[in-house]
Design an enzyme around this catalytic site. Structure first.
Site, PDB file in Angstrom:
ATOM      1  N   LYS A  12       6.114  33.635  21.279  1.00  0.00           N
ATOM      2  CA  LYS A  12       6.832  32.807  20.309  1.00  0.00           C
ATOM      3  C   LYS A  12       6.702  31.322  20.685  1.00  0.00           C
ATOM      4  O   LYS A  12       6.260  30.987  21.800  1.00  0.00           O
ATOM      5  CB  LYS A  12       8.296  33.270  20.270  1.00  0.00           C
ATOM      6  N   TYR A  52       9.857  39.320   9.597  1.00  0.00           N
ATOM      7  CA  TYR A  52      11.195  39.717  10.033  1.00  0.00           C
ATOM      8  C   TYR A  52      12.029  40.271   8.872  1.00  0.00           C
ATOM      9  O   TYR A  52      13.253  40.192   8.902  1.00  0.00           O
ATOM     10  CB  TYR A  52      11.910  38.537  10.690  1.00  0.00           C
ATOM     11  N   PHE A  60      21.871  35.911  12.039  1.00  0.00           N
ATOM     12  CA  PHE A  60      20.912  35.142  12.833  1.00  0.00           C
ATOM     13  C   PHE A  60      19.581  34.923  12.122  1.00  0.00           C
ATOM     14  O   PHE A  60      18.703  34.237  12.647  1.00  0.00           O
ATOM     15  CB  PHE A  60      20.683  35.813  14.199  1.00  0.00           C
ATOM     16  N   ARG A  88       6.642  47.040  25.033  1.00  0.00           N
ATOM     17  CA  ARG A  88       8.091  46.811  24.904  1.00  0.00           C
ATOM     18  C   ARG A  88       8.766  46.822  26.280  1.00  0.00           C
ATOM     19  O   ARG A  88       9.642  46.006  26.554  1.00  0.00           O
ATOM     20  CB  ARG A  88       8.727  47.900  24.025  1.00  0.00           C
ATOM     21  N   THR A  94      15.801  43.007  24.270  1.00  0.00           N
ATOM     22  CA  THR A  94      15.810  41.875  23.334  1.00  0.00           C
ATOM     23  C   THR A  94      16.564  40.673  23.899  1.00  0.00           C
ATOM     24  O   THR A  94      16.125  39.527  23.765  1.00  0.00           O
ATOM     25  CB  THR A  94      16.471  42.311  22.007  1.00  0.00           C
ATOM     26  N   ARG A 105      11.028  38.964  29.504  1.00  0.00           N
ATOM     27  CA  ARG A 105      12.207  38.287  28.947  1.00  0.00           C
ATOM     28  C   ARG A 105      13.224  37.932  30.038  1.00  0.00           C
ATOM     29  O   ARG A 105      13.881  36.891  29.962  1.00  0.00           O
ATOM     30  CB  ARG A 105      12.834  39.140  27.857  1.00  0.00           C
ATOM     31  N   ASN A 115      13.782  34.222  23.205  1.00  0.00           N
ATOM     32  CA  ASN A 115      13.394  35.307  24.116  1.00  0.00           C
ATOM     33  C   ASN A 115      11.876  35.463  24.291  1.00  0.00           C
ATOM     34  O   ASN A 115      11.395  36.527  24.680  1.00  0.00           O
ATOM     35  CB  ASN A 115      14.075  36.622  23.712  1.00  0.00           C
ATOM     36  N   HIS A 118       7.545  38.740  21.301  1.00  0.00           N
ATOM     37  CA  HIS A 118       7.827  39.829  20.363  1.00  0.00           C
ATOM     38  C   HIS A 118       6.824  40.939  20.635  1.00  0.00           C
ATOM     39  O   HIS A 118       5.667  40.658  20.938  1.00  0.00           O
ATOM     40  CB  HIS A 118       7.644  39.342  18.915  1.00  0.00           C
ATOM     41  N   GLU A 129       2.414  44.538  11.233  1.00  0.00           N
ATOM     42  CA  GLU A 129       2.395  43.197  11.824  1.00  0.00           C
ATOM     43  C   GLU A 129       0.961  42.736  12.088  1.00  0.00           C
ATOM     44  O   GLU A 129       0.627  41.566  11.878  1.00  0.00           O
ATOM     45  CB  GLU A 129       3.233  43.194  13.102  1.00  0.00           C
TER      46      GLU A 129
HETATM   47  P1  IDP Z   1      13.152  42.857  19.279  1.00  0.00           P
HETATM   48  O1  IDP Z   1      12.468  41.490  19.218  1.00  0.00           O
HETATM   49  O2  IDP Z   1      13.442  43.246  20.704  1.00  0.00           O
HETATM   50  O3  IDP Z   1      12.449  43.933  18.500  1.00  0.00           O
HETATM   51  P2  IDP Z   1      15.098  42.727  17.109  1.00  0.00           P
HETATM   52  O4  IDP Z   1      16.455  43.352  17.114  1.00  0.00           O
HETATM   53  O5  IDP Z   1      14.040  43.326  16.214  1.00  0.00           O
HETATM   54  O6  IDP Z   1      14.603  42.654  18.628  1.00  0.00           O
HETATM   55  O7  IDP Z   1      15.279  41.196  16.728  1.00  0.00           O
HETATM   56  C1  IDP Z   1      14.183  40.385  16.400  1.00  0.00           C
HETATM   57  C2  IDP Z   1      14.391  39.020  17.027  1.00  0.00           C
HETATM   58  O8  IDP Z   1      15.496  38.394  16.408  1.00  0.00           O
HETATM   59  C3  IDP Z   1      14.730  39.032  18.510  1.00  0.00           C
HETATM   60  O9  IDP Z   1      13.592  39.129  19.346  1.00  0.00           O
HETATM   61  C4  IDP Z   1      15.421  37.702  18.673  1.00  0.00           C
HETATM   62  O10 IDP Z   1      14.469  36.620  18.723  1.00  0.00           O
HETATM   63  C5  IDP Z   1      16.186  37.594  17.355  1.00  0.00           C
HETATM   64  N1  IDP Z   1      17.554  38.089  17.462  1.00  0.00           N
HETATM   65  C6  IDP Z   1      17.957  39.378  17.446  1.00  0.00           C
HETATM   66  N2  IDP Z   1      19.309  39.464  17.552  1.00  0.00           N
HETATM   67  C7  IDP Z   1      19.753  38.183  17.608  1.00  0.00           C
HETATM   68  C8  IDP Z   1      21.054  37.607  17.717  1.00  0.00           C
HETATM   69  O11 IDP Z   1      22.079  38.293  17.796  1.00  0.00           O
HETATM   70  N3  IDP Z   1      21.105  36.242  17.761  1.00  0.00           N
HETATM   71  C9  IDP Z   1      20.000  35.444  17.697  1.00  0.00           C
HETATM   72  N4  IDP Z   1      18.763  35.947  17.590  1.00  0.00           N
HETATM   73  C10 IDP Z   1      18.622  37.311  17.556  1.00  0.00           C
HETATM   74 MG    MG Z   2      12.245  44.225  16.486  1.00  0.00          MG
END
Ligand code: IDP
Ligand code: MG
Length: 152
Positions: A12, A52, A60, A88, A94, A105, A115, A118, A129
């Protein structure tokens, strides 16, 4: 031999700004995954909203779209046995605060909204994707001399 999988990974914009691209490549390469696609992209808002889409409507979501479009990112495709889960697990949870030390991460992040990386959560997501970021002729098939030492 377990069938090979292909998964999508994105460093990212925070990872690019902080100079972590090489470190992410190194970690996946040293696990034995094969790099089959690589490009730098500045993601548009339209692509970000599609990428997304599952998070549309969440509190968020607007911040997430701002984040992922805030500068260049690096898109990668990795191939190998169990590639989806391996990527992963190498990335970690996450939320960097909850990720295990030793994961990308945890080692390079502090907070869920920055973070660093992805990775696709399933083969179906990986295909979706990959198609958003790579044309078919940008995905390369090739043999590596040491594959027999990595694939059982
Ligand atoms: P992942 O990236 O581990 O698959 P997801 O739940 O799919 O996690 O969320 C996608 C992205 O959205 C996360 O990597 C993070 O950048 C962002 N994100 C997820 N939950 C939150 C939150 O509660 N606050 C801010 N950003 C979030
Ligand atoms: Mg995800």
């Amino acid at each position: 031999m377990t069938p090979l999988e292909r998964t999508f990974c994105l460093v990212k914009p925070d990872g690019v700004q902080r100079g972590i691209v090489g470190e992410v490549l190194r970690r996946f390469e040293s696990r034995g995954l094969k790099l089959v696609g690589l490009k730098m992209v500045h993601i548009s808002r339209a692509i970000a909203e599609e990428y997304y889409a599952e998070h549309r409507g969440k509190p968020f979501f607007p911040g997430l779209v701002d984040y992922v479009t805030s500068g260049p990112a690096v898109a990668m495709l990795w191939e190998g046995e169990n590639a989806v889960v391996v990527v992963r697990k190498t990335m970690g949870a996450t939320d960097p605060a909850k990720a295990e030390p030793g994961t990308i991460r945890a080692d390079f992040g502090l907070t869920i909204s920055r973070n660093v990386v992805h990775g696709s959560d399933s083969i179906e997501s990986a295909n979706r994707e990959a198609a958003l970021f790579f044309k078919p002729d940008e995905i390369l098939a090739y043999d590596r001399a040491h594959d027999a030492w990595i694939q059982g």
